[in-house]
Design an enzyme around this catalytic site. Structure first.
Site, PDB file in Angstrom:
ATOM      1  N   ASP A  74      65.417  32.851  70.332  1.00  0.00           N
ATOM      2  CA  ASP A  74      65.468  31.652  71.182  1.00  0.00           C
ATOM      3  C   ASP A  74      66.879  31.190  71.490  1.00  0.00           C
ATOM      4  OD1 ASP A  74      65.750  30.485  68.409  1.00  0.00           O
ATOM      5  OD2 ASP A  74      65.799  28.635  69.579  1.00  0.00           O
ATOM      6  N   ASP A  77      70.517  32.496  66.981  1.00  0.00           N
ATOM      7  CA  ASP A  77      70.060  33.054  65.711  1.00  0.00           C
ATOM      8  C   ASP A  77      69.128  34.231  65.980  1.00  0.00           C
ATOM      9  OD1 ASP A  77      67.756  31.834  66.639  1.00  0.00           O
ATOM     10  OD2 ASP A  77      67.924  30.121  65.288  1.00  0.00           O
ATOM     11  N   TYR A 225      61.950  23.436  64.990  1.00  0.00           N
ATOM     12  CA  TYR A 225      61.169  23.151  66.202  1.00  0.00           C
ATOM     13  C   TYR A 225      59.874  22.444  65.838  1.00  0.00           C
ATOM     14  CZ  TYR A 225      64.406  25.887  68.996  1.00  0.00           C
ATOM     15  OH  TYR A 225      65.540  26.339  69.629  1.00  0.00           O
ATOM     16  N   GLU A 461      76.065  26.500  71.619  1.00  0.00           N
ATOM     17  CA  GLU A 461      74.966  27.455  71.469  1.00  0.00           C
ATOM     18  C   GLU A 461      74.113  27.522  72.734  1.00  0.00           C
ATOM     19  OE1 GLU A 461      71.705  28.822  68.101  1.00  0.00           O
ATOM     20  OE2 GLU A 461      72.375  26.737  68.133  1.00  0.00           O
TER      21      GLU A 461
END
Length: 481
Positions: A74, A77, A225, A461
């Site tokens: 996603d 990572d 999440y 990120e």
């Protein structure tokens, strides 16, 4: 003569300013789609253009007897969080449905990016009564700085089922499959039918066994999440997309019967409310008094417009839209997408206008203007004079928070890099080894300041759900600028 020369100089200066201020939306579109190749998990195909990425996570799902190879990481990572990945897939599909005809040669790559997601979600939903919610132990993963190709962290599979439900992740996957079935209908009818059948099955599971995946998956998703918004919005969102794909009244009735929760202007991987109102408004635009969807969509617009007396967002001094929380560009791209889609729906309804308080009525073109200001800001028209899309423009982030990008590729460094062996590359002061072309980072702070530092993940990120709506936005401006 002198006056004419002065006028010519002024005109030339104006032309130069316009040229500097304009952007190559076609180039940005190509790069925004290319980014998804850098996020691929699984067996990398021979058609891969981002060649520094190689095969990874080829045994995913084996711990639970499933084939869960594929899909997307996603962000920076190496975890596959299926809830935001499904939202990414839905938004890629919606981007193609609304703006695919404006993508030109890039449409084939957008379809490839979409299919990489749907192929994975067909695997994740292959067993009735079960839905794979995630692959990869996030705490173990986040304790390492490791290339995906080198991963030796736990690839734990998290599955929701009839006794441990996950309505939000299941319904979002159903929405992704239903929306994608519409995209592929004219491309591959057999595949489209498979997607739609699976969407219906998964949605029925989400409805019949209701409950949040927060307790079912536990530390796998929280605090990364967690679903903070409840799962009802995903159930309505899934029903709306299934109605679009099938025309069945049962789905429409569910959307209408539960519309009372939709008086809310959020939109992103967690909250679908504003997106539902915009999506459904197209069906009922000609009868706005008979439903709340158009009025709710109008309220969403009024919550965003800078001049609106009811706006609920802020703008930086340089003009970037801001909402609370990290990774701010996720809000910018998603909201810009909704503004463009709604603008098109308003134009199709005889150029219907939006009324915000006592302000003069707002024409559809104003929604386009606001979206364009956000796009241009991201692409470099900002106080830092920096593009926040990697590889676009003269100046862009080069120290992004992304493991694969940060570290040398397998080609350049074939030897295994251990969990802590990658710390050196994370802490180095130099630019990343590999360019993750097209990645949009979290962006500057509310004062337009951006520090290029991979140790600041909320700013540096990238994520797939930042890029997915931007694909449609860029396609629009490629053809309408």
């Amino acid at each position: 003569m002198g006056g004419k020369l002065m006028t010519l100089k002024v005109l030339v200066g104006m032309i130069m300013v316009v040229k500097v201020a304009s952007h190559d939306y076609g180039d940005a579109l190509s790069k925004s789609i290319l980014f998804f190749e850098g996020q691929r998990s699984g067996k990398i195909p021979s058609t891969q253009r981002m060649t520094w990425r190689k095969d990874s996570a080829l045994y995913d799902g084996s711990d639970v007897g499933l084939d869960l190879v594929g899909g997307y990481y996603d962000a920076g990572d190496n975890v596959k969080f299926n809830f935001p990945m499904a939202f990414t897939t839905t938004m890629l599909a919606w981007s193609i449905l609304e703006f695919g005809d404006q993508m030109g040669a890039d449409k084939r790559y957008a379809l490839d990016a979409l299919k990489w997601g749907t192929d994975y979600f067909l695997k994740a939903t292959s067993v009735p009564g079960k839905v794979a919610a995630q692959v990869g132990h996030p705490i173990g993963d986040h304790n390492c700085w490791e290339r995906p190709e080198d991963m030796d962290t736990p690839r734990t599979s998290y599955v929701v089922n009839t006794t441990h439900p996950g309505s939000e992740v299941s319904a979002e996957i159903a929405a992704a499959l239903a929306a994608s079935s519409m995209v592929f209908k004219s491309v591959d009818g057999v595949y489209s039918t498979l997607l739609l059948q699976r969407a219906s099955q998964v949605y029925e599971f989400a409805q019949k066994f209701q409950g949040s995946y927060n307790p079912s998956v536990g530390e796998g998703v929280c605090p990364f999440y967690c679903d903070y918004n409840g799962y009802m919005d995903e159930l309505i969102w899934g029903a709306a997309w299934l109605f679009k794909a099938t025309g069945l009244e049962t789905y429409w009735n569910y959307v209408v019967q539960n519309n009372q929760i939709l008086d809310n202007y959020e939109f992103g991987w967690d909250s679908k409310n504003a997106g539902i109102n915009i999506l459904v408004s197209q069906c009922v635009m000609n009868n706005p008094n008979a439903n709340p969807f158009v009025s709710n969509a109008d309220k969403f617009v009024c919550s965003v417009l800078p001049e609106s007396p009811t706006k609920s967002v802020t703008y930086s001094p340089g003009g970037l839209l801001f909402k609370p929380g990290g990774s701010n560009t996720q809000h910018v791209t998603a909201i810009s997408f909704l503004l463009l889609v709604y603008s098109n729906y308003l134009k199709a309804a005889n150029n219907r206008q939006v009324q915000c308080g006592n302000n003069a009525p707002t024409p559809p073109s104003r929604l386009v203007d606001v979206a364009k200001s956000q796009v241009d800001y991201i692409l470099g028209s900002n106080p830092m004079k920096m593009s926040y899309m990697v590889g676009y423009g003269r100046k862009f982030p080069v120290k992004i928070h992304h493991r694969g990008s940060c570290m040398p590729s397998i080609d350049a460094h074939p030897r295994h890099i251990t969990c802590k062996g990658g710390t050196y590359f994370f802490e180095m002061k130099y630019r990343n080894y590999n360019m993750l072309t097209g990645a949009i980072v979290g962006g500057p702070d509310e004062n337009d300041l951006y520090i290029d530092d991979r140790n600041r993940p909320p700013q540096s990120e990238p994520t797939t759900y930042i890029n997915a709506p931007f694909v449609g936005v860029l396609a629009y401006f490629k053809s309408n600028s």
